[in-house]
Design an enzyme around this catalytic site. Structure first.
Site, PDB file in Angstrom:
ATOM      1  N   ASP A 177      -6.676   1.896   3.731  1.00 25.10           N
ATOM      2  CA  ASP A 177      -6.044   2.181   2.434  1.00 25.10           C
ATOM      3  C   ASP A 177      -6.915   3.101   1.590  1.00 25.10           C
ATOM      4  OD1 ASP A 177      -8.114   0.452   1.965  1.00 25.10           O
ATOM      5  OD2 ASP A 177      -6.957  -1.050   0.888  1.00 25.10           O
ATOM      6  N   ASP A 216      -9.117   4.049  -3.495  1.00 27.91           N
ATOM      7  CA  ASP A 216      -9.053   2.843  -2.662  1.00 27.91           C
ATOM      8  C   ASP A 216      -8.026   1.907  -3.276  1.00 27.91           C
ATOM      9  OD1 ASP A 216     -10.862   1.219  -0.462  1.00 27.91           O
ATOM     10  OD2 ASP A 216      -9.993  -0.091  -1.969  1.00 27.91           O
ATOM     11  N   LEU A 217      -6.991   1.557  -2.495  1.00 28.41           N
ATOM     12  CA  LEU A 217      -5.921   0.715  -3.019  1.00 28.41           C
ATOM     13  C   LEU A 217      -6.415  -0.716  -3.245  1.00 28.41           C
ATOM     14  CD1 LEU A 217      -2.849   1.862  -0.882  1.00 28.41           C
ATOM     15  CD2 LEU A 217      -3.668   2.764  -3.062  1.00 28.41           C
TER      16      LEU A 217
END
Length: 625
Positions: free
Chosen positions: A536, A493-494
């Protein structure tokens, strides 16, 4: 004359059926894609709310330490694309914490979606209508999850604020000019979102319970296609109920738009048929006159013959210019009596003088040009040709799909046809000939292939999506069991991606996602799989590991790939990643859902440790996932 009239009728009916079937298939594919995207949005949002429920119970200060609840809400908001804010309300409906700074105290005690959680002990989640958010003043859809203690006492709720303007999925389906895509509530039967938008249609308005799609949803059907009439207008439509949430998607097309090209084609063919009937009528009239006077009859017959020849020339011209390849062959020898331009192009024959005989030498003669295959890719033999089955066995074949592949060509040189064939019999029932009509459906098949790819690959990055990920993970587990290997599921997960979208726009955010996906892919092995779940969020499956420790260098490379600054469109962008790892081995057998859930939970632990790091529950047994 009757043969040609029959051929015209079959062609018109076939084109009508194709037009309807194509529209229904397109509506079904679009509905499935949109329903999947909305289910994914709600699922991702609900997973974050569940994580918050675990982090903010009665003992929230002990679990979170010195970091404020507002900071945690901001961190989780950044992890979800499509969520505008996260709020925490107490048992009385008062706002206690928010991911947005500086909000005034508001209450939602009077809101139906909050009261439903407070008054029903067994209810855990609740959706609102499209409302004006009291915290931001913007239209919003709220998803709430209840906070309860160990005795199920209601403590409050965490709420995700979803901005309806973020429902980009409805705008991206590429719907026809007269088409309509709707997101509706299946429990309240109200409209949530519509594309294209209309000033005459209010959101939250009750749907007509007499509408055919509403009726099928109300009786419990999960999906379907249908043709129906509303206020005198014919429509084609498809609907799909979301898997886990009280919503359904419907996509509809105006039947008039779908059949517009068919009507033009039918008008042309009907005009030619009228000419043929006129020619036949003239023949009968002149034949009757011949009985009255020999000389007048002879003249009339000549005139009729001229008219009939003219009509036949017109019909031949129509068949010649038809896009459907048409063949008529003698039985049983297979000599071709007629082939129009479309059929001759397939046979590589310029005129009728060099038309082949459909016999044993047929495939050998034309093997240098093309090969015929069934829909499953197997070769078609002489006996299996629809036209041969018609003249030899008397079969009537309808819409059998075959492909023709140019020798030495690429996929672009493959052409698909829907072939129908039937025998032609004399007065004694003996088969004397056969007729075959082939419609080129190459564009339709390629559109289906594109839809099939869009159902398994992410449209933005080209990576496998959630559906294909599950299949790849299932194969990796099977290999691990067969060869006693290990595998790792890595949930990525960005961090800080939402500010990139907010400051530079969604186009820049999309370009960043593409670049990071390419960089992560370059740091994996060919046996590994990298997939995008949406927003993302990415998942990597690290396969064929001899032992757990073989995964750690790969995980670190993924972390470094995300944290290294990227130049996108002349702008230097910096993000990082929070990574969770779940492990599978013979001693730790888990299902696909368990692996993904553990990796997701481990990712949240990485976020709690400050982001830009990775976490594995199996290496931290004091903090179970």
């Amino acid at each position: 004359m009757l043969l040609v009239l029959g051929l015209l009728a079959v062609t018109i009916e076939q084109e009508h059926r194709y037009a309807i079937d194509r529209a229904l298939r397109e509506a079904t594919k679009l509905t499935q894609l949109v329903a999947f995207e909305f289910n994914d949005l709600f699922s991702d949002t609900d997973e974050v709310l569940q994580a918050l429920v675990r982090l903010v119970p009665e003992q929230s200060q002990d679990r979170i330490g010195e970091t404020s609840v507002n900071e945690w809400l901001r961190a989780f908001t950044d992890s979800i694309t499509g969520v505008e804010a996260l709020n925490l309300f107490d048992a009385d409906g008062g706002l206690r914490h928010s991911s947005i700074d500086g909000l005034e105290a508001v209450t939602i005690a009077d809101r139906d979606h909050f009261r439903a959680l407070r008054e029903h002990q067994d209810q855990q989640t609740s959706f609102s209508e499209i409302l004006t958010a009291r915290t931001t003043g913007n239209p919003a859809l709220f998803l709430l999850r209840a906070l309860r203690d160990t005795q199920s006492q209601f403590l409050g709720a965490v709420a995700a604020v979803i901005n309806p303007q973020r429902f980009d999925t409805l705008r991206q389906v590429g719907i026809a000019p007269t088409g309509v895509a709707l997101l509706c509530r299946s429990d309240m039967m109200t409209l949530v979102a519509r594309y294209p938008p209309s000033d005459e249609v209010e959101l939250n308005r009750p749907l007509s319970l007499d509408h055919p799609i509403s009726q099928r949803v109300l009786v419990g059907e999960r999906s379907g296609t249908l043709r129906y009439t509303v206020e005198g207008e014919r429509w084609l439509g498809s609907f799909q109920v979301l898997q886990d949430y009280p919503f359904y998607v419907q996509v509809t097309f105006s039947e008039a738009y779908v059949l517009a090209s068919w009507w033009r084609y039918m008008e042309q063919m009907s005009g030619l048929a009228a000419l043929l009937i006129l020619g036949g009528g003239l023949s009968v009239r002149h034949g009757w006159q011949a009985q009255q006077a020999q000389q007048a009859a002879l003249k009339a017959l000549q005139e009729s013959e001229h008219d009939l020849k003219q009509t036949l020339r017109l019909l031949q011209a129509a068949l010649e210019s038809s896009p459907y390849g048409t063949l008529i062959v003698d039985a049983p020898e297979g000599r071709i009596r007629f082939a129009n331009r479309a059929a001759r192009a397939i046979l590589h024959a310029n005129t009728g003088s060099n038309l082949p005989v459909i016999d044993r030498n047929f495939f050998a003669q034309y093997a240098a040009y093309w090969q015929i295959q069934h829909a499953d890719g197997t070769s078609v033999s002489l006996e299996q040709l629809p036209l041969n089955r018609a003249i030899i066995h008397g079969e009537e074949i309808q819409d059998e799909e075959l492909s023709i592949i140019r020798a030495g060509g690429t996929e672009a040189d493959q052409h698909w046809f829907s072939v129908s064939a039937a025998p032609i019999r004399d007065d004694n029932g003996v088969i004397t000939a056969g007729i075959s009509v082939g419609a080129d459906i190459t564009l339709l098949k390629r559109a289906q292939d594109r839809l099939q790819r869009s159902a398994h690959y992410d449209a933005l990055t080209g990576l496998p999506n959630r559906i294909l990920l599950a299949d790849r993970l299932e194969q990796a587990i099977a290999r691990a069991q067969r060869h006693s290997h290990c595998l790792a599921v890595v949930f990525i997960d960005l961090d800080h991606f939402k500010p990139v979208n907010d400051q530079h726009g969604h186009a820049m955010g999309d370009a960043l996602l593409i670049a990071i996906a390419e960089r992560m892919q370059q740091n994996l092995r060919h046996v590994d799989t990298l997939a995008r779940l949406g927003g993302d969020e990415f998942v990597a499956v690290l396969s064929d590991l001899g032992e757990y420790s073989d995964a750690w260098p790969l995980v670190q490379r993924l972390l470094d790939a995300c944290a290294t600054p990227l130049n996108v469109g002349g702008v230097s962008l910096c993000v990082s990643a929070s990574i969770g790892v779940a492990l599978y081995s013979q001693d730790n057998v888990l299902s696909i859902d368990q692996l993904l859930r553990q990796a997701d939970q481990a990712m949240y632990h990485a976020k709690m440790q400050g982001k830009n790091c990775w976490y594995c529950c199996e290496l931290n047994t004091d903090t179970p996932c």
